[in-house]
Design an enzyme around this catalytic site. Structure first.
Site, PDB file in Angstrom:
ATOM      1  N   SER A 118       0.852  -1.245   0.029  1.00 30.53           N
ATOM      2  CA  SER A 118       0.002   0.004   0.081  1.00 30.53           C
ATOM      3  C   SER A 118       0.761   1.195  -0.120  1.00 30.53           C
ATOM      4  CB  SER A 118      -0.848  -0.160   1.163  1.00 30.53           C
ATOM      5  OG  SER A 118      -2.011   0.934   1.204  1.00 30.53           O
ATOM      6  N   HIS A 172      -8.247  -5.199   0.279  1.00 28.99           N
ATOM      7  CA  HIS A 172      -6.952  -4.459   0.302  1.00 28.99           C
ATOM      8  C   HIS A 172      -5.865  -4.875   1.561  1.00 28.99           C
ATOM      9  CE1 HIS A 172      -3.801  -1.571  -0.175  1.00 28.99           C
ATOM     10  NE2 HIS A 172      -4.185  -0.666   0.726  1.00 28.99           N
ATOM     11  N   ASP A 173      -6.666  -5.186   2.793  1.00 35.14           N
ATOM     12  CA  ASP A 173      -5.965  -5.383   3.945  1.00 35.14           C
ATOM     13  C   ASP A 173      -5.428  -6.627   4.059  1.00 35.14           C
ATOM     14  OD1 ASP A 173      -5.721  -3.128   5.503  1.00 35.14           O
ATOM     15  OD2 ASP A 173      -7.543  -3.521   6.606  1.00 35.14           O
ATOM     16  N   ASP A 178      -9.213  -6.812  -3.936  1.00 37.76           N
ATOM     17  CA  ASP A 178      -8.753  -5.354  -3.563  1.00 37.76           C
ATOM     18  C   ASP A 178      -9.170  -4.560  -4.395  1.00 37.76           C
ATOM     19  OD1 ASP A 178      -7.265  -2.888  -2.961  1.00 37.76           O
ATOM     20  OD2 ASP A 178      -5.625  -3.802  -2.893  1.00 37.76           O
ATOM     21  N   ARG A 218     -12.207   6.579   9.113  1.00 42.58           N
ATOM     22  CA  ARG A 218     -11.785   5.361   9.335  1.00 42.58           C
ATOM     23  C   ARG A 218     -12.908   4.309   8.706  1.00 42.58           C
ATOM     24  NH1 ARG A 218      -6.943   2.643   8.874  1.00 42.58           N
ATOM     25  NH2 ARG A 218      -6.805   1.120  10.355  1.00 42.58           N
TER      26      ARG A 218
HETATM   27  C1  LIG Z   1      -0.291   0.439  18.773  1.00 42.54           C
HETATM   28  C2  LIG Z   1      -0.978  -0.460  17.929  1.00 42.54           C
HETATM   29  O1  LIG Z   1      -2.072  -0.832  17.869  1.00 42.54           O
HETATM   30  S1  LIG Z   1      -0.210  -1.175  16.559  1.00 42.54           S
HETATM   31  C3  LIG Z   1      -0.933  -0.589  15.173  1.00 42.54           C
HETATM   32  C4  LIG Z   1      -1.853  -1.790  14.677  1.00 42.54           C
HETATM   33  N1  LIG Z   1      -2.350  -1.537  13.300  1.00 42.54           N
HETATM   34  C5  LIG Z   1      -1.445  -1.351  12.462  1.00 42.54           C
HETATM   35  O2  LIG Z   1      -0.352  -1.236  12.635  1.00 42.54           O
HETATM   36  C6  LIG Z   1      -1.984  -1.006  11.169  1.00 42.54           C
HETATM   37  C7  LIG Z   1      -2.168  -2.139  10.265  1.00 42.54           C
HETATM   38  N2  LIG Z   1      -3.139  -3.211  10.971  1.00 42.54           N
HETATM   39  C8  LIG Z   1      -4.305  -3.298  10.623  1.00 42.54           C
HETATM   40  O3  LIG Z   1      -4.945  -2.371   9.727  1.00 42.54           O
HETATM   41  C9  LIG Z   1      -5.349  -4.330  11.111  1.00 42.54           C
HETATM   42  O4  LIG Z   1      -4.898  -4.392  12.437  1.00 42.54           O
HETATM   43  C10 LIG Z   1      -5.621  -5.433  10.255  1.00 42.54           C
HETATM   44  C11 LIG Z   1      -6.015  -5.219   8.827  1.00 42.54           C
HETATM   45  C12 LIG Z   1      -4.315  -6.086  10.212  1.00 42.54           C
HETATM   46  C13 LIG Z   1      -6.354  -6.497  11.173  1.00 42.54           C
HETATM   47  O5  LIG Z   1      -7.680  -5.662  11.237  1.00 42.54           O
HETATM   48  P1  LIG Z   1      -8.481  -5.953  12.571  1.00 42.54           P
HETATM   49  O6  LIG Z   1      -9.422  -4.722  12.764  1.00 42.54           O
HETATM   50  O7  LIG Z   1      -7.878  -6.457  13.706  1.00 42.54           O
HETATM   51  O8  LIG Z   1      -9.377  -7.198  12.261  1.00 42.54           O
HETATM   52  P2  LIG Z   1     -10.964  -7.482  12.007  1.00 42.54           P
HETATM   53  O9  LIG Z   1     -11.462  -6.542  10.629  1.00 42.54           O
HETATM   54  O10 LIG Z   1     -11.209  -8.784  11.816  1.00 42.54           O
HETATM   55  O11 LIG Z   1     -11.685  -6.693  13.360  1.00 42.54           O
HETATM   56  C14 LIG Z   1     -11.588  -7.240  14.510  1.00 42.54           C
HETATM   57  C15 LIG Z   1     -12.044  -6.436  15.452  1.00 42.54           C
HETATM   58  O12 LIG Z   1     -13.552  -5.764  15.207  1.00 42.54           O
HETATM   59  C16 LIG Z   1     -14.106  -6.413  16.095  1.00 42.54           C
HETATM   60  N3  LIG Z   1     -15.590  -6.624  15.697  1.00 42.54           N
HETATM   61  C17 LIG Z   1     -15.565  -7.481  14.859  1.00 42.54           C
HETATM   62  N4  LIG Z   1     -17.011  -7.673  14.508  1.00 42.54           N
HETATM   63  C18 LIG Z   1     -17.597  -6.616  15.292  1.00 42.54           C
HETATM   64  C19 LIG Z   1     -18.898  -6.144  15.508  1.00 42.54           C
HETATM   65  N5  LIG Z   1     -19.808  -6.562  14.906  1.00 42.54           N
HETATM   66  N6  LIG Z   1     -19.022  -5.194  16.252  1.00 42.54           N
HETATM   67  C20 LIG Z   1     -18.149  -4.444  16.793  1.00 42.54           C
HETATM   68  N7  LIG Z   1     -16.903  -5.140  16.957  1.00 42.54           N
HETATM   69  C21 LIG Z   1     -16.721  -6.122  16.125  1.00 42.54           C
HETATM   70  C22 LIG Z   1     -13.423  -7.418  16.882  1.00 42.54           C
HETATM   71  O13 LIG Z   1     -13.762  -7.629  18.247  1.00 42.54           O
HETATM   72  C23 LIG Z   1     -11.985  -6.897  17.138  1.00 42.54           C
HETATM   73  O14 LIG Z   1     -11.764  -6.192  17.874  1.00 42.54           O
HETATM   74  P3  LIG Z   1     -10.321  -5.683  18.409  1.00 42.54           P
HETATM   75  O15 LIG Z   1      -9.394  -5.584  17.424  1.00 42.54           O
HETATM   76  O16 LIG Z   1     -10.567  -4.472  19.621  1.00 42.54           O
HETATM   77  O17 LIG Z   1     -10.114  -6.921  19.172  1.00 42.54           O
HETATM   78  N1  LIG Z   2      -5.386  -0.735   7.306  1.00 41.66           N
HETATM   79  C1  LIG Z   2      -3.866  -0.249   6.944  1.00 41.66           C
HETATM   80  C2  LIG Z   2      -3.685  -0.233   5.462  1.00 41.66           C
HETATM   81  C3  LIG Z   2      -4.265   0.976   4.769  1.00 41.66           C
HETATM   82  O1  LIG Z   2      -3.381   0.941   3.474  1.00 41.66           O
HETATM   83  C4  LIG Z   2      -3.474   0.724   7.936  1.00 41.66           C
HETATM   84  O2  LIG Z   2      -4.302   1.156   8.338  1.00 41.66           O
HETATM   85  O3  LIG Z   2      -2.292   1.189   7.790  1.00 41.66           O
END
Ligand SMILES: CC(=O)SCCNC(=O)CCNC(=O)[C@H](O)C(C)(C)COP(=O)(O)OP(=O)(O)OC[C@H]1O[C@@H](n2cnc3c(N)ncnc32)[C@H](O)[C@@H]1OP(=O)(O)O
Ligand SMILES: N[C@@H](CCO)C(=O)O
Length: 337
Positions: free
Chosen positions: A130, A313-314, A284, A196
């Site tokens: 990305s 995309h994710d 994506d 977001r």
């Molecule tokens: C300091 C830090 O946090 S480090 C930074 C972390 N993030 C990054 O670096 C950016 C890159 N990472 C990302 O963008 C994301 O983490 C990804 C794409 C890898 C995964 O996305 P996630 O949001 O974890 O996964 P997903 O889409 O399955 O959602 C899961 C979350 O939604 C919640 N959820 C799922 N369905 C529902 C619903 N119907 N209603 C409410 N919450 C829900 C889950 O409980 C979970 O919550 P949590 O993350 O608070 O435990």
């Molecule tokens: N979900 C990711 C990827 C966006 O390209 C982020 O928040 O960084």
């Protein structure tokens, strides 16, 4: 790392002083040929082991026991490098909305300064997805002899009208929040929550929502799971990010065009000398596979690999098992180090 004189940005403005926060993992080997440099995407940070687990970490493809892994937080972000909430100068106010326009090339200039500071003459693998892939492409064009291998995922040569439109829609949500214009650390949070939630529609897919957020109660009229998911994802970003960085980084993404000042994107990509793997994700919609096919067509000798995934995309962050398989295949012929 500090650059007291700062950086002259592509716009002509000077950002000074500049601080670059970075993490390294593992040890540089005596031959100095085990460096993996990760360029992170929009809201991630320099701690690649925390957000790309499954690919980076003990037992993963890029295991710090074998590799010297470097990841720098991007300019404009809020995880330690200079951004809208850090003036860089302890006596000055943060710049908030006045933070200057930083381009992908400016981010790369910061990475390049850090590479030189660390004395890393060669990088075995430069990898990013990305916005991270956009930086990696720019850097591989700018310093073609530094990188042995280049791995880019779910990225493009030029940010598309569709991508810019998505970013503009998100900025509009933030600008509609009056607190953004006050310029305080918490400014724009409600707008960023909406931004977001909007962005997430471009990061996931119809099928992923269908699988994870389907209702089991056919009589439900309100309070749908998909709604609370959107709310939760917005709140989650608000808890760890700020609206000024969000706006700054989305503007950076809009500027991305490897062909700027180089004739065309195709001509620019032809500068790349690294052995390149370009990975796409079937679902994506934000960076669709056609964009990666374009990259593979114009980067000399590049290998194209398509991942089948419902994550959209994710998928570049989530499909670590598939990415590992593709890397194993890609590196076999050249073996590694
Ligand atoms: C300091 C830090 O946090 S480090 C930074 C972390 N993030 C990054 O670096 C950016 C890159 N990472 C990302 O963008 C994301 O983490 C990804 C794409 C890898 C995964 O996305 P996630 O949001 O974890 O996964 P997903 O889409 O399955 O959602 C899961 C979350 O939604 C919640 N959820 C799922 N369905 C529902 C619903 N119907 N209603 C409410 N919450 C829900 C889950 O409980 C979970 O919550 P949590 O993350 O608070 O435990
Ligand atoms: N979900 C990711 C990827 C966006 O390209 C982020 O928040 O960084």
């Amino acid at each position: 790392m500090n650059l007291p004189a700062g950086l002259v940005l592509e716009s002509g403005a000077t950002l000074a002083p500049v601080q670059i926060a970075y993490h390294t993992f593992g040890t540089l080997n005596p031959a100095r040929d085990n460096v993996v440099w990760v360029c992170h995407a929009l809201t991630a940070n320099a701690d690649v082991l925390s957000w790309w687990a499954g690919l980076f970490g003990p037992g993963d493809y890029f295991d710090p026991a074998d590799w010297f892994i470097v990841c720098a937080n991007i300019l404009g972000s809020c995880y330690g490098s200079t951004g809208p909430l850090t003036s860089g100068d302890a006596t000055a106010e943060p710049l908030y909305q006045q933070f200057p326009l930083v381009t992908i090339r400016d981010m790369v200039a910061a990475h390049e300064a850090l590479r030189q500071e660390l004395g890393l003459e060669r990088i075995h693998t430069l990898i990013g997805g990305s916005l991270g892939g956009q930086q990696a492409l720019e850097w591989a064009i700018l310093r073609p002899t530094v990188f042995t291998n280049l791995v880019v995922l779910a990225t493009n040569a030029q940010h598309s009208p569709w991508g810019i439109a998505f970013n503009e829609a998100q900025r509009l949500a933030i600008f509609a929040d009056p607190t953004y214009h006050e310029g305080t650390p918490a400014g724009g949070q409600r707008g960023m929550k909406a931004a977001r939630a909007t962005a997430l529609l471009s990061y996931r897919s119809y099928d992923a929502y269908g699988r994870t957020q389907a209702e089991t109660d056919p009589d439900r009229l309100d309070g749908f799971r998909a709604s609370s998911y959107q709310q939760h994802q917005g709140d989650k970003l608000v808890a760890r990010f700020n609206a000024y960085s969000y706006v700054a980084l989305s503007r950076t993404m809009d500027t991305h065009h490897v062909g700027r000042g180089r004739g065309s994107a195709a001509l620019a990509l032809a500068f790349i000398k690294a052995r390149t793997l370009v990975i796409s994700i079937s679902s994506d919609v934000l960076f669709p596979p056609d964009e990666q096919l374009f990259l593979a067509r114009h980067i000399p000798g590049a290998t194209y690999a398509a991942m089948d995934s419902e994550y959209g995309h994710d998928g570049f962050l989530i499909e670590t098992a598939q990415i590992t398989q593709l890397l194993e295949k890609f590196y076999v012929p050249s073996l590694v180090h």
